[in-house]
Design a protein around this motif. Sequence first.
Motif, mmCIF file in Angstrom:
data_model
loop_
_atom_site.group_PDB
_atom_site.id
_atom_site.type_symbol
_atom_site.label_atom_id
_atom_site.label_comp_id
_atom_site.label_asym_id
_atom_site.label_seq_id
_atom_site.Cartn_x
_atom_site.Cartn_y
_atom_site.Cartn_z
ATOM 1 N N THR A 144 -7.153 6.044 -8.816
ATOM 2 C CA THR A 144 -8.067 5.482 -7.808
ATOM 3 C C THR A 144 -7.766 4.010 -7.594
ATOM 4 O O THR A 144 -7.826 3.528 -6.459
ATOM 5 N N GLU A 145 -7.420 3.318 -8.679
ATOM 6 C CA GLU A 145 -7.138 1.882 -8.563
ATOM 7 C C GLU A 145 -5.784 1.651 -7.901
ATOM 8 O O GLU A 145 -5.642 0.796 -7.041
ATOM 9 N N ARG A 146 -4.807 2.454 -8.313
ATOM 10 C CA ARG A 146 -3.457 2.256 -7.793
ATOM 11 C C ARG A 146 -3.360 2.565 -6.301
ATOM 12 O O ARG A 146 -2.669 1.866 -5.558
ATOM 13 N N GLY A 182 -6.090 3.030 -4.276
ATOM 14 C CA GLY A 182 -7.242 2.546 -3.512
ATOM 15 C C GLY A 182 -8.046 3.658 -2.872
ATOM 16 O O GLY A 182 -8.479 3.555 -1.729
ATOM 17 N N SER A 205 0.855 -1.187 0.000
ATOM 18 C CA SER A 205 0.000 0.000 0.000
ATOM 19 C C SER A 205 0.886 1.229 0.000
ATOM 20 O O SER A 205 1.589 1.487 0.960
#
Lengths: 87, 87
Positions: free
Chosen positions: B44-46, B48, B4
């Motif tokens: 947004t995907e990378r 989260g 993350s």
Amino acid sequence: MAASEIDPRAPEPPYRQIAAVLTAEIERGDLLPGRPLPSEKELTERFGVARNTARSALAVLRERGLVFTVSGRGTYVAEPSEPAGGQ
Amino acid sequence: MAASEIDPRAPEPPYRQIAAVLTAEIERGDLLPGRPLPSEKELTERFGVARNTARSALAVLRERGLVFTVSGRGTYVAEPSEPAGGQ
DNA sequence: CTATATTTGTGCGTATGTATG
DNA sequence: ACATACATACGCACAAATATA
């Protein structure tokens, strides 16, 4: 007055309501496997929503494996035994 | 496990952490002037996060003159000698 | 091959409502 | 009240795929 198939003020957001309506039509056999769903443009007119909202509804059905989309062509009802949602 | 890149519980809010990551990549030359940054959707995907959060991060870079955004196209790395961040 | 129409894909701009610290 | 974040929605524009003339 026009029958509003969906209620924008309901707790369930419009895109989910639309997904529910389309799902019902598919499971009722109103839309048969291999047949195209209404285009995104038609969905926006029928439900009175923006294209993004119609697309969100289709995305729900796609995730469930109920339909599949072909770019430039349309979205089609999947076979009942398709992989993704399938059985 | 997935690395993350940001920590939602850190004192620094996610949108600033994302801005820091992107700034580092630009200054490292990982992203060259004129080249597009990842789209909001990809961010947004990378990371989260929601789209708004990704947009907030891009707004930070924009205020610093590090990038510029073209509506409907994307956000691009600015020239090092651009006005705002300048010199 | 070119041109056009239709449909889906992508991307940004903006607004609203809700929730949390 | 304020900042931050998420979810949802509407709008606009252009690109890519497809089908047909």
